[in-house]
Design an enzyme around this catalytic site. Structure first.
Site, PDB file in Angstrom:
ATOM      1  N   LYS A  35       0.799  -1.330  -0.428  1.00  0.00           N
ATOM      2  CA  LYS A  35      -0.405  -0.157   0.202  1.00  0.00           C
ATOM      3  C   LYS A  35       1.158   1.212   0.010  1.00  0.00           C
ATOM      4  CE  LYS A  35      -0.358  -0.513   5.145  1.00  0.00           C
ATOM      5  NZ  LYS A  35      -1.173  -0.679   5.913  1.00  0.00           N
ATOM      6  N   TYR A 256      16.795  30.436   5.569  1.00  0.00           N
ATOM      7  CA  TYR A 256      16.014  31.625   6.222  1.00  0.00           C
ATOM      8  C   TYR A 256      15.861  31.780   7.832  1.00  0.00           C
ATOM      9  CZ  TYR A 256      13.702  30.409   1.620  1.00  0.00           C
ATOM     10  OH  TYR A 256      12.970  30.583   1.089  1.00  0.00           O
TER      11      TYR A 256
END
Length: 363
Positions: A35, A256
């Site tokens: 899955k 940043y």
């Protein structure tokens, strides 16, 4: 030049891990969990590599089963069953075996005559309290399905252990005791209990069919044991390259917010990978990457498409533009990065973004 960020899927490692499952669960059938696009590794790479080693594949839904069906003729078990009654008519043609965990799903099957008989699994809730019938209701569901002409006689009956990754947790034994209250001695039944953690730590839960997931991909299901200690091999190699190198003076900031400051003249490398690719943004300072046999620290904030590493302590001749960077893989277990990001390895390998998976390489 194409952006170098990619995953490499080690098919030999995948097969090694499948053999490890067989050694832990001798004689048991195997439903391989594929899955979430085979835990991020890619169905197209994983299913062909496992096809000769397993008996069926496990998926979350019919849409996933249809993709798996392109690469195998083995059954696909729908772990959450069907979400709509109209899906039932498509199951037999797709070679699917639905799990029934709710009275609504049970009614859909009993009310929908099918041209081809269907193999069905009954999910029993023994303590996970997520999906499944309580034991009393499960007995009634089994009786009803056994009497249904379009349901095959060999029913599957499964449960799921909530704390299998904690082998000494008494909840495991309590769940097994509750599951064993089902009398499955009469008729054709296959029982399934064990996920990866239970396969490796709870032999009394092996039953008839095991459902390995994370161990197939070479990730430890236990917080206190490593991949290597479990004789598993990492399947996913998350790879990029150094695309720029700069030198900064003491006091200059990187990234940043300028949260990293050079304390000395520093050589900083830029790696073409970021949270837009699935690398976790909130890794702890100095989380390593692996470059040319060396562990190199990540510095500054991880950006969407880039991160920066401190190359100052590594000779220029050893790390240059184009150097291969392993974010996790054979030399750097994903569990180590997961701890640095305060998450689990499952999440990291499953959240690799489509732009990376599209460049998967099978090795």
């Amino acid at each position: 030049m194409a952006r170098p960020t990619r995953i490499e899927v080690d098919a030999d490692a995948l097969r090694h891990n499948a053999i490890r499952v067989k050694r832990c669960a001798p004689g048991r059938k195997i439903i391989a969990m594929v899955k979430a696009n085979a835990y991020g590794c890619g169905v197209s790479a994983v299913v062909p590599a496992l096809d000769a080693h397993v008996d069926a594949f496990g998926v979350a839904c019919l849409e996933e089963a249809r993709i798996v069906r392109q690469f195998t003729s083995r059954p696909c078990v729908l772990l959450q069953g069907v979400f709509q009654q109209k899906e039932l008519s498509d199951l037999a043609d797709a070679g699917c075996e639905p799990v029934v965990h709710h009275l609504t799903q049970l009614a859909w099957i009993l009310e929908t005559p099918l041209p081809q008989a269907l193999r069905v699994w009954v999910k029993v809730d023994t303590g996970m309290h997520r999906l499944g019938f309580d034991v009393k209701t499960a007995k009634k569901a089994i009786t009803a399905l056994k009497a249904c002409p379009w349901v095959l006689d060999n029913l599957g009956v499964m449960t799921h252990l909530a704390s299998a990754d904690e082998p000494h947790n008494p909840q495991n034994q309590a769940q097994l005791a509750l599951f064993n209250q089902l009398d499955l001695s009469h008729g054709l039944f296959e029982r399934s209990i064990s996920n990866s953690a239970a396969i490796m730590s709870c032999p009394e839960a092996l039953a008839d069919v095991v459902r390995p997931g994370i161990m197939l991909y070479g990730v430890s299901p236990f917080s206190d044991q490593t991949t290597a200690s479990l004789d598993l091999k990492p399947v996913m190699q998350f790879i990029s390259e150094i695309t720029a190198i700069h030198t900064y003076a003491p006091g200059e900031h990187v990234g940043y917010g300028g949260c990293w400051e050079a304390k000395r003249t520093s050589r900083i490398g830029v790696v073409a990978v970021g949270y837009g690719d699935g690398y976790p943004r909130h890794v702890a300072p100095n989380t390593p990457v692996f470059i040319n046999g060396q562990y190199v620290p990540v510095v500054g904030r991880v950006s969407m498409d880039m991160l920066t590493v401190d190359l100052t302590d590594f000779k220029a001749a050893h790390i240059q533009l184009g150097a291969r960077v392993e974010l996790w893989g054979a030399n750097l277990p994903v569990e180590r990065i997961a701890r640095a990001a305060e998450t689990i390895g499952y999440e990291l390998i499953c959240q690799i973004s489509p732009r990376v998976r599209a460049k998967a390489v099978i090795i």
